[in-house]
Scaffold this active site. Structure first.
Site, short mmCIF file in Angstrom:
data_model
loop_
_atom_site.label_atom_id
_atom_site.label_comp_id
_atom_site.label_asym_id
_atom_site.label_seq_id
_atom_site.Cartn_x
_atom_site.Cartn_y
_atom_site.Cartn_z
N PHE A 71 0.78 -1.13 0.11
CA PHE A 71 -0.03 0.00 -0.04
C PHE A 71 0.89 1.18 0.05
O PHE A 71 0.37 2.39 -0.42
CB PHE A 71 -1.07 -0.14 1.01
N CYS A 98 1.38 2.51 -3.63
CA CYS A 98 0.19 3.07 -4.52
C CYS A 98 -0.51 3.87 -3.74
O CYS A 98 -1.70 4.44 -4.44
CB CYS A 98 -0.61 1.70 -4.85
N HIS A 99 -0.47 4.46 -2.63
CA HIS A 99 -1.49 5.22 -1.85
C HIS A 99 -0.70 6.45 -1.34
O HIS A 99 0.48 6.58 -0.65
CB HIS A 99 -1.92 4.48 -0.63
N LEU A 100 -1.09 7.71 -1.69
CA LEU A 100 -0.48 9.02 -1.51
C LEU A 100 1.02 8.98 -1.54
O LEU A 100 1.76 9.18 -0.33
CB LEU A 100 -0.99 9.32 -0.02
#
Length: 131
Positions: free
Chosen positions: A44, A47-49
Site C-alpha cells: 500500500f 500505491c497510496h499517497l
C-alpha cells in the site's frame, strides 16, 4: 502466540490483505494483542499517497478488526463459523508511516447469540494512533 500462518488459517485471509504479523497475549473470547511491522515493502505504500507515504486509514481499521475477530474465532464452539461486521466507529488520530510497528489491542466486550461488541486501539511507541 499465533504466527502469521496460524492467523491466516483462522481468518481465512492471506497476503496482501492480512494486516497482522503476530498475535500475542491471546485470551480466546476476551482479548488479543496484534502486531504489524510496517516497511517500505508493504504494497500500500507503493500505491497510496506516494508523496506522503502513510498507511491508508481503512487498512488500519482492518488490522483492528482482524485482531478483534480473532478473539471471537478462537472462542470454544465458534470454529467454522463466520463473523460479519455491522457497525464501526473509529477515530484515526495520527499518521502511520513505514518502518513503524503497530500494536493493536483488542477486547471483546460482549458476545450473545452470535452478536458481539468490541473495542480496539492501535499504539505506536506508546502513542495511541487509532481507537
Amino acid at each position: 502466540m499465533l504466527t502469521k500462518s496460524e492467523i491466516a488459517d483462522y481468518l481465512e485471509i492471506t497476503d496482501p490483505f492480512l494486516m497482522i504479523d503476530e498475535i500475542h497475549d491471546l485470551i480466546p473470547g476476551i482479548s488479543a494483542r496484534g502486531i504489524k511491522h510496517l516497511s517500505m515493502e508493504d504494497w500500500f505504500f507503493n500505491c497510496h499517497l506516494q508523496k506522503a507515504l502513510i498507511m491508508p486509514g481503512t487498512l488500519i481499521i482492518e488490522a483492528m478488526l482482524q485482531t478483534l475477530v480473532l478473539t471471537i474465532y478462537t472462542r470454544v464452539g465458534h470454529q467454522g463459523k463466520l463473523t460479519y461486521i455491522r457497525d464501526i466507529k473509529t477515530k484515526l488520530l495520527v499518521k502511520v508511516r513505514p518502518e513503524q510497528t503497530l500494536e493493536i489491542r483488542a477486547n471483546l466486550l460482549t458476545y450473545k447469540h452470535g452478536i458481539s461488541k468490541g473495542e480496539a486501539v492501535v499504539i505506536i511507541a506508546g502513542q495511541t494512533v487509532a481507537q
